[in-house]
Scaffold this motif. Sequence first.
Motif, PDB file in Angstrom:
ATOM      1  N   GLN A  14       0.827  -1.199   0.000  1.00  0.00           N
ATOM      2  CA  GLN A  14       0.000   0.000   0.000  1.00  0.00           C
ATOM      3  C   GLN A  14       0.867   1.257   0.000  1.00  0.00           C
ATOM      4  O   GLN A  14       0.592   2.208  -0.727  1.00  0.00           O
ATOM      5  CB  GLN A  14      -0.935   0.013   1.206  1.00  0.00           C
ATOM      6  N   SER A  71       1.121   3.999  -3.057  1.00  0.00           N
ATOM      7  CA  SER A  71       0.947   5.428  -2.800  1.00  0.00           C
ATOM      8  C   SER A  71       2.147   6.231  -3.290  1.00  0.00           C
ATOM      9  O   SER A  71       1.986   7.299  -3.903  1.00  0.00           O
ATOM     10  CB  SER A  71       0.733   5.653  -1.302  1.00  0.00           C
ATOM     11  N   THR A 118       2.302   9.025  -6.344  1.00  0.00           N
ATOM     12  CA  THR A 118       2.829  10.376  -6.134  1.00  0.00           C
ATOM     13  C   THR A 118       3.894  10.705  -7.167  1.00  0.00           C
ATOM     14  O   THR A 118       3.845  11.757  -7.815  1.00  0.00           O
ATOM     15  CB  THR A 118       3.417  10.506  -4.721  1.00  0.00           C
TER      16      THR A 118
END
Length: 123
Positions: free
Chosen positions: A29, A33, A37
């Motif tokens: 996870q 993420s 980004t």
Amino acid sequence: MTTIYEAALHAHVGVTLPTAGWDVTSFLQNGKSQVETWGGLFLMLIGVAGLIWGGVSGVRKLMANQQTSAQQAGWAKIAGLVLVGGALATGGFQLVSTVGSGGQQTIEDLGGGTVIAAPVDGR
């Protein structure tokens, strides 16, 4: 007399430390993420480059004389650079994700359900 150690020990009674997420799920996870980004920032950078190139091409097209204007980029290409570049510069990953989820919803609506990929060997 109370020592500093004893005071600190009594002050922290009942305080629980957060558990560290060292499992595979939290690792993936966090990785997802971080890639989102970085990917979003890269898309924004590409969008800014498209905006700049579209602006430069537009000015070159406007400043070119009649003989060399045919060698310049067309107005459709310049408009596309400015529009897509501006969209990517402001939207980044969120824009691409939204467009992709809209495509997924369209495919599910046309198929009447979820998308199931067939195996490669045809079974």
